[in-house]
Design an enzyme around this catalytic site. Structure first.
Site, mmCIF file in Angstrom:
data_model
loop_
_atom_site.group_PDB
_atom_site.id
_atom_site.type_symbol
_atom_site.label_atom_id
_atom_site.label_comp_id
_atom_site.label_asym_id
_atom_site.label_seq_id
_atom_site.Cartn_x
_atom_site.Cartn_y
_atom_site.Cartn_z
ATOM 1 N N THR A 197 7.931 19.994 -13.470
ATOM 2 C CA THR A 197 8.275 18.733 -12.800
ATOM 3 C C THR A 197 8.036 17.602 -13.784
ATOM 4 O O THR A 197 7.182 17.709 -14.655
ATOM 5 C CB THR A 197 7.426 18.521 -11.534
ATOM 6 O OG1 THR A 197 7.805 17.262 -10.954
ATOM 7 C CG2 THR A 197 5.935 18.506 -11.818
ATOM 8 N N GLY A 198 8.810 16.546 -13.622
ATOM 9 C CA GLY A 198 8.624 15.409 -14.516
ATOM 10 C C GLY A 198 9.949 14.827 -14.950
ATOM 11 O O GLY A 198 10.982 15.084 -14.322
ATOM 12 N N ASP A 215 16.414 18.656 -15.213
ATOM 13 C CA ASP A 215 15.978 19.946 -15.762
ATOM 14 C C ASP A 215 15.835 21.033 -14.706
ATOM 15 O O ASP A 215 15.890 22.220 -15.023
ATOM 16 C CB ASP A 215 14.622 19.782 -16.458
ATOM 17 C CG ASP A 215 13.546 19.295 -15.475
ATOM 18 O OD1 ASP A 215 13.809 18.316 -14.746
ATOM 19 O OD2 ASP A 215 12.462 19.903 -15.425
ATOM 20 N N THR A 267 9.289 16.651 -7.020
ATOM 21 C CA THR A 267 10.015 17.919 -7.153
ATOM 22 C C THR A 267 9.110 19.074 -6.747
ATOM 23 O O THR A 267 7.895 18.989 -6.908
ATOM 24 C CB THR A 267 10.423 18.075 -8.635
ATOM 25 O OG1 THR A 267 11.433 17.123 -8.908
ATOM 26 C CG2 THR A 267 10.907 19.467 -8.986
ATOM 27 N N ARG A 307 24.293 12.788 -12.576
ATOM 28 C CA ARG A 307 23.194 13.161 -13.482
ATOM 29 C C ARG A 307 22.572 14.485 -13.023
ATOM 30 O O ARG A 307 22.298 14.690 -11.853
ATOM 31 C CB ARG A 307 22.146 12.049 -13.475
ATOM 32 C CG ARG A 307 20.927 12.335 -14.374
ATOM 33 C CD ARG A 307 19.777 12.925 -13.598
ATOM 34 N NE ARG A 307 18.547 13.015 -14.391
ATOM 35 C CZ ARG A 307 17.439 13.595 -13.965
ATOM 36 N NH1 ARG A 307 17.384 14.130 -12.763
ATOM 37 N NH2 ARG A 307 16.371 13.660 -14.729
ATOM 38 N N VAL A 308 22.373 15.377 -13.965
ATOM 39 C CA VAL A 308 21.697 16.636 -13.658
ATOM 40 C C VAL A 308 20.401 16.668 -14.462
ATOM 41 O O VAL A 308 20.420 16.407 -15.668
ATOM 42 C CB VAL A 308 22.594 17.844 -14.020
ATOM 43 C CG1 VAL A 308 21.831 19.151 -13.830
ATOM 44 C CG2 VAL A 308 23.861 17.838 -13.171
HETATM 45 N N1 ASP Z 1 12.338 16.992 -13.038
HETATM 46 C C1 ASP Z 1 13.068 16.310 -11.997
HETATM 47 C C2 ASP Z 1 14.322 15.735 -12.595
HETATM 48 O O1 ASP Z 1 14.281 15.190 -13.666
HETATM 49 C C3 ASP Z 1 12.292 15.213 -11.345
HETATM 50 C C4 ASP Z 1 10.881 15.541 -10.942
HETATM 51 O O2 ASP Z 1 10.331 16.543 -11.343
HETATM 52 O O3 ASP Z 1 10.294 14.764 -10.166
HETATM 53 O O4 ASP Z 1 15.329 15.783 -11.940
#
Ligand code: ASP
Length: 336
Positions: free
Chosen positions: A253-254, A233, A202, A230-231
């Site tokens: 991110t995460g 964060d 992300t 799916r949504v």
């Molecule tokens: N935070 C993002 C999500 O859950 C994924 C990511 O940060 O890699 O959609």
């Protein structure tokens, strides 16, 4: 319980990673270092630096943090190396459904889109929602119609297809098939809830301009193998993105479900704004403690109106970088 004065003392001790920063970006949680070749690492650094320089140039031209954030994120969205725009991961059904949000810290206006499949730069769609609609978050078809009417670049969904991300989802399908063969119904249920084998990546940006106005933005393809609809964060204001001139600008991110449940970006801002923690202390506290203790993997970049920047992550690394007012660029992949 830690008293407010003790927290202040702690904050004073903790130094930001950098000062005089006007723009910082992230390209998501890092892959395992041994899985990334030297050329790939070099390419990652180059795109991060290009994003920083483009955003910085925009800031020097117009002195508006929101422009710097959008410009920097567009560069990352257009690169296949990151899980946003061109490099977005696939849903379990083999589609690309993209999410993005943007916020400015003066009046706290914000815009976001979720589940879009044909908008080349979701961050620009998020900005259009903020500036041209009475709403904060538009989803799916409605967001796409809105982006089209706003004159944004529309692409065929096939534009988002890339071989590495397609291999990720194929791998995911293979694992799901082999597990389905071996496991009981109860185990299959927990598999659906697991996140393993995701591709992170992300992207996000935080910026401050000469008036002390903060802005933040985040853009993503989400998580590999996510369920239809799916949504995460990233398009949720207060979870993946937040900006408040009296606190800080945050992009995360995460594992999105954790970031939503812990309202991570708002939580970091609240610690800065109401508890007087430094950005370094606040991000460390939320990512390194709250999220870590809960088993949530991820990271965040944080900038305050004085240009103090900090980042924290609880995995192997986070692709990120920053640029100072006078144009000095720093990039980090696995370095702490
Ligand atoms: N935070 C993002 C999500 O859950 C994924 C990511 O940060 O890699 O959609």
């Amino acid at each position: 319980m830690t008293s407010p004065s003790a927290l202040h003392a702690l904050a004073a001790e903790k130094k930001p990673a950098a000062t005089d920063v006007v723009l910082a970006i992230h390209g998501g949680m890092a892959d395992d270092e041994e899985d990334v070749s030297e050329e790939e690492a070099k390419a990652l650094r180059e795109v991060l630096a290009e994003s920083l320089r483009s955003g910085h140039q925009r800031l020097m031209d117009d002195d508006a943090s929101i422009d710097a954030v959008e410009t920097a994120i567009k560069v990352l969205e257009d690169s296949p190396l990151f899980n946003a725009g061109k490099g977005a991961v696939f849903t379990f059904e083999g589609r690309n459904e993209l999410d993005a949000s943007i916020m400015e810290g003066k009046e706290k206006r914000a815009g976001a889109v979720a589940g879009v499949t044909i908008v080349k730069n979701p961050i620009s769609a998020a900005r259009a929602v903020m500036e041209k609609s009475p709403h904060v978050l538009l989803t799916g078809r409605g967001a796409e119609v809105f982006a089209t009417k706003a004159g944004l670049e529309i692409v065929d969904p096939g534009y988002f297809w890339t071989l590495p991300r397609w291999k990720d989802i194929e791998d995911r399908w293979r694992k799901a098939r082999s597990r389905a063969g071996k496991q009981s119904a109860v185990e299959r249920k927990s598999d659906r809830e697991a996140t393993g084998d995701v591709h992170w990546g992300t992207v996000g940006a935080v910026a401050v301009d000469g008036q002390g106005n903060l802005a933040a933005g985040t853009s993503t393809g989400g998580m590999t193998g996510k369920m239809y609809g799916r949504v995460g964060d990233s398009p949720i204001i207060g979870a993946g993105t937040y900006a408040d001139n009296e606190g800080c600008a945050v992009s995360c991110t995460g594992h999105g479900e954790f970031f939503i449940r812990f309202a991570v970006s708002h939580e970091i801002n609240a610690l800065v704004k109401y508890k007087g923690l430094s950005v370094a202390e606040a991000v460390e506290r939320v990512i390194g403690k709250e999220l870590e203790d809960a088993g949530g993997n991820g990271g965040a970049i944080v900038l305050d109106a004085q240009g103090r920047f900090s980042a924290a992550q609880n995995g192997d690394g986070m692709y990120h970088g920053w640029i100072t007012r006078d144009g000095r660029v720093e990039t980090r992949l696995w370095e702490k």
